[in-house]
Design an enzyme around this catalytic site. Sequence first.
Site, PDB file in Angstrom:
ATOM      1  N   TYR A 487     -23.021 -31.996 -29.239  1.00  0.00           N
ATOM      2  CA  TYR A 487     -22.598 -30.734 -29.865  1.00  0.00           C
ATOM      3  C   TYR A 487     -21.790 -31.024 -31.133  1.00  0.00           C
ATOM      4  CZ  TYR A 487     -20.903 -26.009 -30.572  1.00  0.00           C
ATOM      5  OH  TYR A 487     -20.627 -24.782 -31.134  1.00  0.00           O
ATOM      6  N   SER A 568     -27.162 -24.496 -30.854  1.00  0.00           N
ATOM      7  CA  SER A 568     -26.249 -23.852 -31.790  1.00  0.00           C
ATOM      8  C   SER A 568     -25.786 -24.877 -32.832  1.00  0.00           C
ATOM      9  CB  SER A 568     -25.076 -23.230 -31.020  1.00  0.00           C
ATOM     10  OG  SER A 568     -24.371 -22.328 -31.823  1.00  0.00           O
ATOM     11  N   ASP A 659     -30.973 -13.070 -30.712  1.00  0.00           N
ATOM     12  CA  ASP A 659     -29.826 -13.938 -30.997  1.00  0.00           C
ATOM     13  C   ASP A 659     -29.127 -13.401 -32.240  1.00  0.00           C
ATOM     14  OD1 ASP A 659     -27.950 -15.865 -31.469  1.00  0.00           O
ATOM     15  OD2 ASP A 659     -29.314 -17.558 -31.288  1.00  0.00           O
ATOM     16  N   HIS A 701     -28.370 -15.744 -27.706  1.00  0.00           N
ATOM     17  CA  HIS A 701     -27.856 -17.084 -28.012  1.00  0.00           C
ATOM     18  C   HIS A 701     -27.734 -17.956 -26.766  1.00  0.00           C
ATOM     19  CE1 HIS A 701     -26.257 -19.793 -30.975  1.00  0.00           C
ATOM     20  NE2 HIS A 701     -25.132 -19.970 -30.318  1.00  0.00           N
TER      21      HIS A 701
END
Length: 731
Positions: A487, A568, A659, A701
């Site tokens: 991430y 993301s 999203d 999302h």
Amino acid sequence: MGSLSTIDKPLQYPVARRDESVVDNYHGVMVPDPYRWLEDPDSKETSEFVEKQMKLTESILKSCETREKLRENLTELYDFPKYNAPFRAGDKYFHFHNTGLQPQSVLYVQDTLEGEAEILLDPNALSEDGTVALSNYAVSEEAKYLAYGTSASGSDWVTIKVMRVDDKIAEPDTISWVKFSSISWTHDSKGFFYSRYPEPVAGGEVDAGTETHSNLNHEVYYHFLGTDQSEDILCWSDPENPKHTHTTSVTEDGKYLLLYINQDCDPVNKLYYCDLSLLRNGLEGYKRTKDLLPFVKLVDNFEASYACIANDDTIFTFLSNKEAPRYKLVRVDLKEPTSWVELLQEDSKDVLESAVAVNKNQIIVSYLNDVKNVLQLRDLKTGKLLQHLPLDIGTVSDVSARRKDSTVFIEFKSFLVPGIIYLYDLDTKDPDMRIFREIAVPGFDRTHFEATQVFVASKDGTKIPVFIVAKKGLTLDGSHPCLLYGYGGFNISITPYFAASRVLIAKHLGVVLCIANIRGGGEYGEEWHKAGALANKQNCFDDFISAANYLIAAGYTQPNKLCIEGGSNGGLLVGACINQRPDLFGCALAHVGVMDMLRFHKFTIGHAWTSDYGCSDKEEEFHWLIKYSPLHNVRRPWDTESNIGIQYPSTMLLTADHDDRVVPLHSLKLLATLQYVLCTSVKDSPQTNPIIGRIEQKAGHGAGMPTQKMIDEAADRYAFMAKVLGASWTD
């Protein structure tokens, strides 16, 4: 790497129109944007593009032998009872429970822990297909009412409704256009505070979650029970700062309303308070007036973060990173607002993640020690250590108690532990933790696996923690399929957690599971975050690439067996890494990624991300962004003499039509660009590895996705991965 010899024939990609006339001037640099038309989610051309891509993707997924086995086995593995830690309101207990395959978890209420649990709210009854999810909720002080927010199709937009707890009867109240909001009841149970944006289109029909316009002018309101939303009191508005967001919290004694103001995603906030007891005519006195509540500005700058832990009348305790990147506890008396004292100093290495006031004058603090949680019981008045709480290596996902409660519920999980809820009884002479509820997964034997942590040197020598989960007795001969997840952004830490889909591919496909805790996250505090943000963003990609190189060098895998995955900001990570090192990976799975780094700030809440990325409107920051923006750095590897024979890994970009956090245009534009540059613009292209997109319908999302959609998506992406990596199924 990764061979498409496994796919039966060369792919026929849909040809997407390129509008070469769209060129932007960024500080003298001309940047074409030929797929700008894909930014319009409502156009017929965009719909046709999505339809053709979905058709192509489905044709490939049909050829993936493990798809149905994954779906069947994951459905079976996922069918286990799931529970969350109980929480209290009034004299009642509440908890969430999913029997196994229910689309959404159900909220239960009971009078005692031993008493029968009754269904209070079943979100599955709110829609036929399970796509309406519970996004937030709050029970009033005496547990008379439940206010709950629902979101449809995964959107961030929330609608708040109210029901009575005792007889489960719905009240008529409906609050619309709520987003990024808490729900905070006043202690008289007459109503609650919430935050909202103006309605996007006045009087028009809006498919909430598909729009792309910027979210501006976040305001705080108070809703009186039994009245129409149009009568709600406007408590705070700041039109001079339209990008700021505002959340509220009523203190546990009911006296103060706290207002937290954020300007972006940085962990800093202003903090104002309003003494509700001093409102001469109460909140009713603000009906039919245009006056805002009389907030007092306790912290009126964006230099640090402040989160209230407890208060004794005017004396407040806060969790803060003021001159403490690993956080500390501080105390201030509102009567002397310039005099702050430290209650618990910043640790030299560990990050103080949370503190919960319990048992009147004690606190449970949670530290992050090398990406593993450590719990301590301390004295709220002095900060003195009273007890270390015994925990295995893993994550504390919740510490549930009110300050007046002597019974605390602690929710724990790890890579190989689906969940344990501990009951910690502080009303005994020697407080101890006992298992209140343990979640078991039929067919999963954790003793067959092991989880280890290594520290890998990045390009600049920084040691990066990497978790590795694999079958015991693994031979390090480079033959294993490997999934590397990351991430690296927004001060978010990726701590150990249980994922049924990943356990399944480890068991049946022999996949080695890895998580790289790269810079940009919060694993070692604010310094670690800043080392992977703004001008330092390249560190994130270097860290991730270094982790991949380690897994290959250590004998876990080889490039054509290595899949990278992220969502993301992690989708951005995957997009940047396949551009920078296409030779290093066999497969890439990028979920809902931020792919257009020059225009992200123009859509929905994207403007808040400039704290991590910067903004192309500023010349210096444009030059940071253009260097790694996935959309703007797609190159044919084989055009460089040293890269002859190298192509991009097999790639799946995943997005969803609702999203409204990272809008689908990011993935759609990158998909069109990858297919054009690498495939359709080249005769007999060396790019034989597939570049495909999976566009989910009635989803957002990620939050609130119903169980069946989660299972279907996992089966699709991991079947694709198995196909292109050559991973075979074993029972």
